[in-house]
Scaffold this motif. Structure first.
Motif, PDB file in Angstrom:
ATOM      1  N   THR A  10      -2.721   6.754   2.201  1.00 12.20           N
ATOM      2  CA  THR A  10      -3.482   6.804   0.962  1.00 12.20           C
ATOM      3  C   THR A  10      -3.361   5.476   0.233  1.00 12.20           C
ATOM      4  N   ASP A  11      -4.133   5.363  -0.855  1.00  9.98           N
ATOM      5  CA  ASP A  11      -4.167   4.104  -1.588  1.00  9.98           C
ATOM      6  C   ASP A  11      -2.866   3.845  -2.324  1.00  9.98           C
ATOM      7  N   PHE A  12      -2.651   2.545  -2.603  1.00  7.66           N
ATOM      8  CA  PHE A  12      -1.581   2.106  -3.489  1.00  7.66           C
ATOM      9  C   PHE A  12      -2.219   1.640  -4.799  1.00  7.66           C
ATOM     10  N   THR A  13      -1.394   1.515  -5.825  1.00  8.37           N
ATOM     11  CA  THR A  13      -1.845   0.966  -7.103  1.00  8.37           C
ATOM     12  C   THR A  13      -1.079  -0.321  -7.379  1.00  8.37           C
ATOM     13  N   LEU A  14      -1.796  -1.405  -7.601  1.00  4.23           N
ATOM     14  CA  LEU A  14      -1.186  -2.689  -7.941  1.00  4.23           C
ATOM     15  C   LEU A  14      -1.101  -2.790  -9.456  1.00  4.23           C
ATOM     16  N   LEU A  15       0.115  -2.916  -9.980  1.00  2.00           N
ATOM     17  CA  LEU A  15       0.310  -2.944 -11.422  1.00  2.00           C
ATOM     18  C   LEU A  15      -0.033  -4.298 -12.039  1.00  2.00           C
ATOM     19  N   ILE A  92      -5.551  -0.293  -4.113  1.00  2.39           N
ATOM     20  CA  ILE A  92      -5.756  -1.025  -2.868  1.00  2.39           C
ATOM     21  C   ILE A  92      -5.493  -0.056  -1.726  1.00  2.39           C
ATOM     22  N   SER A  93      -6.352  -0.061  -0.739  1.00  2.00           N
ATOM     23  CA  SER A  93      -6.224   0.892   0.361  1.00  2.00           C
ATOM     24  C   SER A  93      -4.991   0.585   1.208  1.00  2.00           C
ATOM     25  N   PHE A  94      -4.566   1.597   1.961  1.00  2.00           N
ATOM     26  CA  PHE A  94      -3.414   1.421   2.849  1.00  2.00           C
ATOM     27  C   PHE A  94      -3.663   0.283   3.837  1.00  2.00           C
ATOM     28  N   LEU A  95      -4.874   0.250   4.410  1.00  2.00           N
ATOM     29  CA  LEU A  95      -5.205  -0.782   5.392  1.00  2.00           C
ATOM     30  C   LEU A  95      -5.219  -2.168   4.744  1.00  2.00           C
ATOM     31  N   ALA A  96      -5.820  -2.281   3.552  1.00  2.00           N
ATOM     32  CA  ALA A  96      -5.869  -3.570   2.863  1.00  2.00           C
ATOM     33  C   ALA A  96      -4.478  -4.029   2.460  1.00  2.00           C
ATOM     34  N   CYS A  97      -3.634  -3.097   2.054  1.00  2.00           N
ATOM     35  CA  CYS A  97      -2.253  -3.434   1.682  1.00  2.00           C
ATOM     36  C   CYS A  97      -1.485  -3.945   2.895  1.00  2.00           C
ATOM     37  N   GLY A  98      -1.614  -3.230   4.007  1.00  2.00           N
ATOM     38  CA  GLY A  98      -0.950  -3.680   5.229  1.00  2.00           C
ATOM     39  C   GLY A  98      -1.456  -5.043   5.679  1.00  2.00           C
ATOM     40  N   GLU A 180       3.230  -7.203  -1.428  1.00  3.98           N
ATOM     41  CA  GLU A 180       4.256  -8.126  -0.928  1.00  3.98           C
ATOM     42  C   GLU A 180       5.451  -7.304  -0.484  1.00  3.98           C
ATOM     43  N   VAL A 181       6.132  -7.750   0.553  1.00  5.08           N
ATOM     44  CA  VAL A 181       7.184  -6.953   1.184  1.00  5.08           C
ATOM     45  C   VAL A 181       8.240  -6.489   0.191  1.00  5.08           C
ATOM     46  N   MET A 182       8.815  -7.410  -0.581  1.00  5.00           N
ATOM     47  CA  MET A 182       9.904  -7.054  -1.484  1.00  5.00           C
ATOM     48  C   MET A 182       9.428  -6.079  -2.562  1.00  5.00           C
ATOM     49  N   ALA A 183       8.170  -6.220  -2.995  1.00  6.14           N
ATOM     50  CA  ALA A 183       7.645  -5.315  -4.010  1.00  6.14           C
ATOM     51  C   ALA A 183       7.418  -3.921  -3.441  1.00  6.14           C
ATOM     52  N   VAL A 184       6.910  -3.845  -2.206  1.00  7.16           N
ATOM     53  CA  VAL A 184       6.703  -2.541  -1.573  1.00  7.16           C
ATOM     54  C   VAL A 184       8.036  -1.844  -1.327  1.00  7.16           C
ATOM     55  N   LEU A 185       9.059  -2.599  -0.991  1.00  5.39           N
ATOM     56  CA  LEU A 185      10.374  -2.011  -0.749  1.00  5.39           C
ATOM     57  C   LEU A 185      10.959  -1.373  -2.006  1.00  5.39           C
ATOM     58  N   ARG A 186      10.507  -1.793  -3.179  1.00  8.80           N
ATOM     59  CA  ARG A 186      11.010  -1.222  -4.431  1.00  8.80           C
ATOM     60  C   ARG A 186      10.584   0.233  -4.613  1.00  8.80           C
ATOM     61  N   ILE A 187       9.515   0.666  -3.942  1.00  8.96           N
ATOM     62  CA  ILE A 187       9.041   2.040  -4.111  1.00  8.96           C
ATOM     63  C   ILE A 187       9.354   2.899  -2.887  1.00  8.96           C
ATOM     64  N   VAL A 188      10.267   2.414  -2.047  1.00  9.93           N
ATOM     65  CA  VAL A 188      10.700   3.182  -0.875  1.00  9.93           C
ATOM     66  C   VAL A 188      11.804   4.140  -1.294  1.00  9.93           C
ATOM     67  N   CYS A 189      11.763   5.376  -0.784  1.00 11.42           N
ATOM     68  CA  CYS A 189      12.732   6.409  -1.163  1.00 11.42           C
ATOM     69  C   CYS A 189      13.835   6.603  -0.129  1.00 11.42           C
ATOM     70  N   GLU A 190      14.064   5.620   0.689  1.00 14.00           N
ATOM     71  CA  GLU A 190      15.092   5.726   1.717  1.00 14.00           C
ATOM     72  C   GLU A 190      16.143   4.631   1.533  1.00 14.00           C
ATOM     73  N   ASP A 191      17.229   4.783   2.242  1.00 22.20           N
ATOM     74  CA  ASP A 191      18.248   3.738   2.279  1.00 22.20           C
ATOM     75  C   ASP A 191      17.745   2.624   3.205  1.00 22.20           C
TER      76      ASP A 191
END
Length: 312
Positions: A10-15, A92-98, A180-191
Motif C-alpha cells: 500500500t501507499d506511504f505518506t511523505l511528511l 507515494i506508492s509502494f513501487l515508487a517508494c521502492g 530514504e533507507v534510514m527514514a523508512v527504518l524509523r517506521i519499522v516495527c521489528e528489531d
C-alpha cells in the motif's frame, strides 16, 4: 515475505521537510530553481564532453558518467517532492517508494566507487604519465564505469529488498521528503539491530575504504607534483586535483554524516538538511567545480556557442 496486513503493498505518506518552517514555499521554489540549474549544467557538461573531440579522454568520460549519476539522483527525488508539495498530495506508492530507495542508494554508491576510480586515473596521469595510455586504455575506462554502476546496483538491490521486507507500522508515514533507507527504518516495527550493523559495514566499505584509498593516492600525487620542474605543469596538476578533491568532499562528507553517525536514524531534521545538500546542491556544484576551473571545458563551451551563433 510480507508479514501481516501492515506490510501489504500500500501507499506511504511523505511528511515532507521542516514542517515548522515559515517560508517553506519560497524554499521549495529555490530548490526547484537549483534543480533546474543542476539539470542544465550537468546536461551541458555531458554534451560538451560528447561533442568536443578534445574532451574524449578517460578523465572526461568518467566525469560525464558522474554527471549522468547526478542527473539520475536529483531527478529521482526533486520532481516528486515538488509535485507532492504544490499539489498537497503527500502519498507515494509502494513501487515508487521502492524505486526511490533503489535509485538513490544505487547512484550514491556508484558515485563513491567512480570518484575513487577517478582518483586512480589522476594518480596514473601525474605519477606515471608515460604509461598512462597503456594503463588507462579505453577498455579499462569502460570497465571502470561498468564496475561503478554494477557495485551500486547490486548493493542497492540487496538493501532495498531488506528494507521493504520488514514489518512496517501504521500509519505508514515517512518522516522525510522522499523514501530514504534510514527514514523508512524509523517506521519499522521489528528489531533491526542486525540490519543496522549491516548498514554500518556497507558504509565502511563504500565510504571509509574508498576515502582512505583516495587520501593515500593524493599523498603520492602531491609528492609527485612537488618534484615537477615545470611551474605550468605543476599548476595544471594542482588545478585538476583541487577540483577532484572538492568533489570528494561534496560526496563523502554528507554520506559519512548520515550513515556513520551514531543514532543517525533518530535525527531526521539533520538528515533532511544533509540530503538537501547532497541531492540538490552537490549536482549543481559538481559541474561548476570542473567547468569554471578547467580551461579545456571553457574552450569547448566557447566553441559550441560560436557554432550555434554561426548556424543562426
Amino acid at each position: 515475505m510480507w508479514k501481516g496486513n501492515d506490510t501489504e503493498m500500500t501507499d506511504f505518506t511523505l511528511l515532507g521537510f521542516f514542517p515548522e518552517f515559515k517560508y517553506i514555499t519560497a524554499m521549495v521554489s529555490l530548490i526547484l530553481l537549483i534543480y533546474t540549474a543542476a539539470l542544465t549544467g550537468n546536461t551541458l557538461l555531458i554534451l560538451l564532453i560528447g561533442l568536443d573531440s578534445r574532451l574524449h579522454t578517460p578523465m572526461y568520460f568518467l566525469l560525464s558518467q558522474l554527471s549522468l549519476m547526478d542527473l539520475m539522483l536529483t531527478s529521482s527525488i526533486v520532481p516528486k517532492m515538488a509535485v507532492n508539495f504544490f499539489s498537497g498530495w503527500k502519498s507515494i506508492s509502494f513501487l515508487a517508494c521502492g524505486t526511490q530507495i533503489f535509485v538513490s542508494l544505487a547512484v550514491a554508491i556508484a558515485e563513491c566507487v567512480l570518484i575513487t576510480l577517478m582518483c586512480f586515473d589522476r594518480y596514473v596521469a601525474i605519477c606515471n604519465p608515460l604509461r598512462y595510455s597503456l594503463i588507462i586504455s579505453p577498455k579499462v575506462c569502460l570497465q571502470m564505469a561498468a564496475t561503478s554502476w554494477a557495485v551500486g546496483t547490486l548493493t542497492s538491490l540487496g538493501h532495498t529488498a531488506f528494507t521493504l521486507h520488514f514489518h512496517i507500522c501504521s500509519p505508514r508515514e515517512i518522516p522525510h521528503f522522499f523514501c530514504e533507507v534510514m527514514a523508512v527504518l524509523r517506521i519499522v516495527c521489528e528489531d533491526i539491530s542486525d540490519y543496522e550493523k549491516a548498514v554500518v559495514v556497507t558504509s565502511i566499505l563504500v565510504l571509509l575504504l574508498p576515502l582512505s584509498l583516495i587520501l593515500s593516492s593524493y599523498v603520492l600525487i602531491f609528492l609527485a607534483v612537488l618534484r615537477m620542474n615545470s611551474p605550468e605543469g605543476r599548476n595544471k596538476a594542482l588545478a585538476t586535483c583541487s577540483s577532484h578533491l572538492c568533489v570528494v568532499g561534496l560526496y563523502f562528507g554528507p554520506g559519512m554524516c548520515i550513515y556513520m553517525r551514531p543514532g543517525s536514524a533518530k535525527t531526521p531534521k539533520l538528515n533532511q538538511g544533509l540530503f538537501l545538500f547532497g541531492t540538490v546542491l552537490t549536482p549543481l556544484l559538481n559541474p561548476l567545480a570542473y567547468s569554471l576551473r578547467n580551461r579545456e571545458v571553457l574552450n569547448a563551451l566557447k566553441k559550441l556557442m560560436a557554432r550555434c551563433q554561426s548556424s543562426q
